[in-house]
Design a protein around this motif. Structure first.
Motif, PDB file in Angstrom:
ATOM      1  N   PHE A 230      12.327  -8.327  10.683  1.00 28.07           N
ATOM      2  CA  PHE A 230      11.967  -7.141   9.902  1.00 28.07           C
ATOM      3  C   PHE A 230      10.492  -7.224   9.491  1.00 28.07           C
ATOM      4  CE2 PHE A 230      13.912  -4.205   6.384  1.00 28.07           C
ATOM      5  CZ  PHE A 230      13.169  -3.144   6.887  1.00 28.07           C
ATOM      6  N   LYS A 231      10.068  -8.375   9.044  1.00 30.57           N
ATOM      7  CA  LYS A 231       8.673  -8.535   8.619  1.00 30.57           C
ATOM      8  C   LYS A 231       7.709  -8.339   9.791  1.00 30.57           C
ATOM      9  CE  LYS A 231       5.663 -11.621   5.970  1.00 30.57           C
ATOM     10  NZ  LYS A 231       5.580 -12.894   5.194  1.00 30.57           N
ATOM     11  N   LYS A 232       8.083  -8.852  10.959  1.00 30.81           N
ATOM     12  CA  LYS A 232       7.210  -8.715  12.126  1.00 30.81           C
ATOM     13  C   LYS A 232       7.114  -7.262  12.583  1.00 30.81           C
ATOM     14  CE  LYS A 232       6.210 -10.680  16.656  1.00 30.81           C
ATOM     15  NZ  LYS A 232       5.847  -9.385  17.252  1.00 30.81           N
ATOM     16  N   CYS A 233       8.233  -6.550  12.572  1.00 29.95           N
ATOM     17  CA  CYS A 233       8.175  -5.168  13.031  1.00 29.95           C
ATOM     18  C   CYS A 233       7.368  -4.298  12.067  1.00 29.95           C
ATOM     19  CB  CYS A 233       9.570  -4.596  13.265  1.00 29.95           C
ATOM     20  SG  CYS A 233      10.484  -4.093  11.792  1.00 29.95           S
ATOM     21  N   LEU A 234       7.329  -4.693  10.785  1.00 31.67           N
ATOM     22  CA  LEU A 234       6.461  -3.983   9.838  1.00 31.67           C
ATOM     23  C   LEU A 234       4.994  -4.188  10.218  1.00 31.67           C
ATOM     24  CD1 LEU A 234       8.006  -4.650   6.301  1.00 31.67           C
ATOM     25  CD2 LEU A 234       7.838  -2.453   7.477  1.00 31.67           C
ATOM     26  N   GLN A 235       4.668  -5.424  10.558  1.00 26.83           N
ATOM     27  CA  GLN A 235       3.294  -5.730  10.945  1.00 26.83           C
ATOM     28  C   GLN A 235       2.901  -5.012  12.235  1.00 26.83           C
ATOM     29  OE1 GLN A 235       3.666  -9.975  11.158  1.00 26.83           O
ATOM     30  NE2 GLN A 235       3.318 -10.288   8.962  1.00 26.83           N
ATOM     31  N   ASP A 236       3.870  -4.886  13.151  1.00 31.50           N
ATOM     32  CA  ASP A 236       3.609  -4.241  14.440  1.00 31.50           C
ATOM     33  C   ASP A 236       3.846  -2.734  14.394  1.00 31.50           C
ATOM     34  OD1 ASP A 236       3.112  -6.787  15.344  1.00 31.50           O
ATOM     35  OD2 ASP A 236       5.088  -7.036  16.265  1.00 31.50           O
ATOM     36  N   ASP A 237       4.381  -2.243  13.279  1.00 29.49           N
ATOM     37  CA  ASP A 237       4.667  -0.815  13.089  1.00 29.49           C
ATOM     38  C   ASP A 237       5.595  -0.263  14.173  1.00 29.49           C
ATOM     39  OD1 ASP A 237       4.525   1.633  11.805  1.00 29.49           O
ATOM     40  OD2 ASP A 237       2.726   2.283  12.873  1.00 29.49           O
ATOM     41  N   ASN A 238       6.665  -1.002  14.439  1.00 27.00           N
ATOM     42  CA  ASN A 238       7.619  -0.532  15.446  1.00 27.00           C
ATOM     43  C   ASN A 238       9.069  -0.799  15.052  1.00 27.00           C
ATOM     44  OD1 ASN A 238       7.743  -3.313  15.747  1.00 27.00           O
ATOM     45  ND2 ASN A 238       7.259  -3.332  17.938  1.00 27.00           N
ATOM     46  N   CYS A 239       9.357  -0.771  13.742  1.00 27.98           N
ATOM     47  CA  CYS A 239      10.717  -1.078  13.276  1.00 27.98           C
ATOM     48  C   CYS A 239      11.744  -0.088  13.820  1.00 27.98           C
ATOM     49  CB  CYS A 239      10.768  -1.089  11.751  1.00 27.98           C
ATOM     50  SG  CYS A 239       9.892  -2.481  10.994  1.00 27.98           S
ATOM     51  N   GLY A 240      11.346   1.162  13.980  1.00 30.41           N
ATOM     52  CA  GLY A 240      12.278   2.173  14.478  1.00 30.41           C
ATOM     53  C   GLY A 240      12.824   1.840  15.848  1.00 30.41           C
ATOM     54  N   THR A 241      12.020   1.213  16.688  1.00 30.40           N
ATOM     55  CA  THR A 241      12.476   0.850  18.031  1.00 30.40           C
ATOM     56  C   THR A 241      12.965  -0.594  18.109  1.00 30.40           C
ATOM     57  OG1 THR A 241      10.174   0.283  18.616  1.00 30.40           O
ATOM     58  CG2 THR A 241      10.941   2.522  19.144  1.00 30.40           C
ATOM     59  N   THR A 242      12.433  -1.467  17.238  1.00 33.73           N
ATOM     60  CA  THR A 242      12.820  -2.878  17.277  1.00 33.73           C
ATOM     61  C   THR A 242      14.205  -3.112  16.667  1.00 33.73           C
ATOM     62  OG1 THR A 242      10.505  -3.542  17.118  1.00 33.73           O
ATOM     63  CG2 THR A 242      12.158  -5.212  16.592  1.00 33.73           C
ATOM     64  N   ILE A 243      14.487  -2.424  15.557  1.00 33.94           N
ATOM     65  CA  ILE A 243      15.799  -2.566  14.915  1.00 33.94           C
ATOM     66  C   ILE A 243      16.429  -1.189  14.725  1.00 33.94           C
ATOM     67  CG2 ILE A 243      15.534  -4.802  13.768  1.00 33.94           C
ATOM     68  CD1 ILE A 243      14.484  -3.366  11.322  1.00 33.94           C
ATOM     69  N   PRO A 244      16.748  -0.499  15.840  1.00 35.05           N
ATOM     70  CA  PRO A 244      17.290   0.866  15.743  1.00 35.05           C
ATOM     71  C   PRO A 244      18.639   0.930  15.040  1.00 35.05           C
ATOM     72  CG  PRO A 244      17.518   0.015  17.980  1.00 35.05           C
ATOM     73  CD  PRO A 244      16.647  -0.953  17.237  1.00 35.05           C
ATOM     74  N   ASP A 245      19.435  -0.150  15.145  1.00 35.04           N
ATOM     75  CA  ASP A 245      20.760  -0.110  14.518  1.00 35.04           C
ATOM     76  C   ASP A 245      20.699  -0.354  13.006  1.00 35.04           C
ATOM     77  OD1 ASP A 245      19.968  -2.697  15.032  1.00 35.04           O
ATOM     78  OD2 ASP A 245      21.969  -3.414  15.619  1.00 35.04           O
ATOM     79  N   LEU A 246      19.497  -0.434  12.447  1.00 38.24           N
ATOM     80  CA  LEU A 246      19.402  -0.353  10.990  1.00 38.24           C
ATOM     81  C   LEU A 246      19.857   1.030  10.544  1.00 38.24           C
ATOM     82  CD1 LEU A 246      18.534  -1.780   8.366  1.00 38.24           C
ATOM     83  CD2 LEU A 246      16.219  -0.923   8.748  1.00 38.24           C
ATOM     84  N   ASP A 247      19.674   2.004  11.433  1.00 38.49           N
ATOM     85  CA  ASP A 247      20.197   3.365  11.254  1.00 38.49           C
ATOM     86  C   ASP A 247      19.704   3.998   9.957  1.00 38.49           C
ATOM     87  OD1 ASP A 247      21.585   5.692  11.754  1.00 38.49           O
ATOM     88  OD2 ASP A 247      23.512   4.920  11.025  1.00 38.49           O
ATOM     89  N   VAL A 248      18.411   4.222   9.906  1.00 41.20           N
ATOM     90  CA  VAL A 248      17.807   4.897   8.756  1.00 41.20           C
ATOM     91  C   VAL A 248      17.986   6.403   8.918  1.00 41.20           C
ATOM     92  CG1 VAL A 248      15.668   5.268   7.467  1.00 41.20           C
ATOM     93  CG2 VAL A 248      16.146   3.038   8.512  1.00 41.20           C
ATOM     94  N   CYS A 249      18.381   7.075   7.839  1.00 41.09           N
ATOM     95  CA  CYS A 249      18.574   8.526   7.882  1.00 41.09           C
ATOM     96  C   CYS A 249      17.276   9.212   8.332  1.00 41.09           C
ATOM     97  CB  CYS A 249      18.974   9.056   6.512  1.00 41.09           C
ATOM     98  SG  CYS A 249      20.523   8.369   5.873  1.00 41.09           S
ATOM     99  N   LYS A 250      17.402  10.223   9.162  1.00 42.45           N
ATOM    100  CA  LYS A 250      16.233  10.884   9.732  1.00 42.45           C
ATOM    101  C   LYS A 250      15.306  11.443   8.662  1.00 42.45           C
ATOM    102  CE  LYS A 250      18.347  11.992  14.180  1.00 42.45           C
ATOM    103  NZ  LYS A 250      18.750  13.075  15.114  1.00 42.45           N
ATOM    104  N   ASN A 251      15.894  11.952   7.577  1.00 42.61           N
ATOM    105  CA  ASN A 251      15.041  12.526   6.527  1.00 42.61           C
ATOM    106  C   ASN A 251      14.357  11.455   5.690  1.00 42.61           C
ATOM    107  OD1 ASN A 251      17.326  11.605   5.177  1.00 42.61           O
ATOM    108  ND2 ASN A 251      17.274  13.237   3.651  1.00 42.61           N
TER     109      ASN A 251
END
Length: 514
Positions: A230-251
């Motif tokens: 999670f920390k690395k994807c924040l640094q790389d700005d790609n959490c949406g694609t790296t951990i998609p099954d976190l399933d954040v609401c679209k809004n």
């Protein structure tokens, strides 16, 4: 029988819990107003305010003790929720609870004149000083002695939990003639100030990491891996694609993932600390056990990280993660203790505890590890000595091991799940004498859980809770001249089977009565 000194070698066993239930207590005891001075200094004006209190004299016998509870960090709970109510009939005691100045709710509280909790103005908290808070308790119990028949010569025992536990220790030290003894539940008594030189700043996080590792190394490893991802994807700005099954609401994606990362970090630290066997902060009776079991079942980082977020937000397992959720928002700013502005002012003014710093090689990623830590979020509220070193505060508040070791009739209780144990357990002389200051570490219980009454957590739910209740009553009887050591001059404990853990950074020493 005497104590046997052993070294703790076995890992902590998971406590069993009853089915989930909502904490529910009602009290037939009226909440009343005590006319309190706004300032207690000699040259202060005569201004007063109404400070709320509850008083129970049902079991009081002439000359019996006054069990005084200082509520803290939030508005005043019902007095029946305090374990002091359980001891009252056994001691012939009066029980009194005083609400902390500047706390309450948005409609009513113990607020000085012209204070509006919805509109905090410059200088609003000028009278919120440690001296005033402690003197509030002194004036209140002295008033009780003057107004309750038979209480004029009563001995007063001060009780408080969390920050209130710090106040209990301080009151016993600064006003020994008023407060004959004190029981402090889960206080933080070390790791003061924002400086990077604070050598105790990592101890709280180390304790929490140790709890995770002891309860389940596999779950701990999964959490560590997921959080690093999670920390690395924040640094790389790609959490949406790296951990998609976190399933954040679209809004919610517009708020970004940093908010969720902070909420996860805060919740992982909070769940074992607030692992209560009733529904209060999280939607299950055993939040820590639930977290561990679900983590073991999870197979991806996203699945692992959803667990604390769902717990914090009280959402069902099929829900997407809503970043707008109020509880997630609160967790994201680390505000798990209290959401009242007075609490933030206290952190800035006289109680700047650093329990935020996380070292490398922890179950959670490194955080607040380098440089000063901004404990106070309102720079205008910082006291003149806010930026001093930890040792300065220990001397200022008389909290050094040597001084506490010479303070009698002081009992400090810490829960094993609570990371406050790492920064609230002074090293004291190991002794059988109950009048000596003592630290008790109770296995299987959480933050200040020992201070809750049997109406909140009945006997039989946790053996450790029953044991600490028995031990606290034994201390109270001894302090008040009703105990076994007083009656027969013996230094031997009888009738209590209990394990007392004395904390050390290198090992745990177990004192077993048996």
């Amino acid at each position: 029988m005497g104590f046997k000194i052993l070294v703790l070698l076995a890992a902590m066993a998971m406590a069993s819990h009853p089915p989930a239930r909502v904490q529910s207590n009602t009290s037939g005891i009226a909440t009343q107003d005590f006319i309190q001075k706004v300032n207690h200094t000699v040259d202060a004006s005569s201004a007063t305010f109404k400070q709320r209190y509850q008083l129970n004299t049902q079991y009081f016998e002439s000359g019996g003790p006054i069990l005084f509870i200082q509520s803290a960090e939030a508005g005043m709970p019902v007095i029946n929720a305090s374990d002091f109510m359980d001891y009252a009939p056994k001691l012939g005691a009066l029980v009194a609870m005083l609400e902390h100045r500047f706390f309450g709710d948005f409609h009513r509280g113990s607020y000085p004149p012209d204070f509006d909790p919805m509109n905090i103005t410059s200088g609003a908290f000028n009278s919120l000083t440690m001296d005033n808070v402690l003197q509030d308790g002194v004036d209140f119990v002295n008033w009780i002695k003057k107004t309750v028949r038979g209480a004029a010569n009563s001995r007063v025992i001060y009780g408080g939990s969390s920050y209130g536990g710090f106040l209990a220790v301080s009151a016993r030290i600064r006003y020994p003639d008023t407060f004959y003894g004190a029981i402090a539940s889960s206080p933080a008594l070390n790791s003061f100030g924002p400086l990077s030189s604070n050598r105790y700043k990592f101890d709280s996080a180390k304790w929490a990491s140790g709890i995770y590792d002891e309860v389940s190394p596999d779950a701990s490893s999964k959490i560590k891996t997921a959080m690093l991802e999670f920390k690395k994807c924040l640094q790389d700005d790609n959490c949406g694609t790296t951990i998609p099954d976190l399933d954040v609401c679209k809004n919610s994606t517009s708020l970004g993932y940093e908010r969720l990362y902070r909420a996860v970090l805060s919740t992982y630290l909070a769940i074992p600390k607030f692992n209560y066997p009733w529904i209060e902060r999280y939607p299950v009776a055993d939040p820590f056990g639930n977290l561990i079991n679900k983590t073991l079942e999870a197979s991806t980082a996203g699945q692992v990280l959803r667990i604390p977020l769902l717990a914090a937000s009280w959402a069902n397992e099929s829900s997407c993660i809503d970043s707008f959720n109020g509880n997630i928002s609160k967790a994201s700013i680390g505000n798990m203790e209290s959401n009242q502005p007075a609490w933030s002012y206290i952190n800035c003014g006289f109680y700047p505890i650093n329990d935020m710093s996380i070292p490398a090689d922890n179950v959670l990623p490194e955080a607040y590890a380098r440089g000063a830590v901004d404990i106070c979020t309102h720079s205008a509220w910082k006291a003149v000595d806010y930026g001093r070193e930890n040792e300065y505060f220990l001397q200022k508040y008389y909290l050094t091991n040597d001084f506490l070791d010479t303070t009698d009739r002081l009992l400090i209780v810490q829960g094993r799940y609570d990371r406050n144990a790492a920064i609230g357990s002074p090293i004291l002389t190991v002794t059988e004498m109950l009048n000596h200051s003592r630290v008790v570490l109770v296995d299987g219980i959480a933050h200040a859980e020992d201070s809750f009454s049997e109406t909140v957590e009945p006997r039989g739910v946790k053996p450790a809770m029953d044991q600490i209740r028995n031990l606290k009553l034994q201390h109270l009887k001894e302090w008040l001249g009703q105990g076994n050591q007083t009656l027969n001059g013996s230094g031997t404990l009888v009738s209590v089977q209990f394990s007392v853990y004395i904390f050390s950074f290198l090992l745990l020493t177990v004192l077993i009565v048996g």
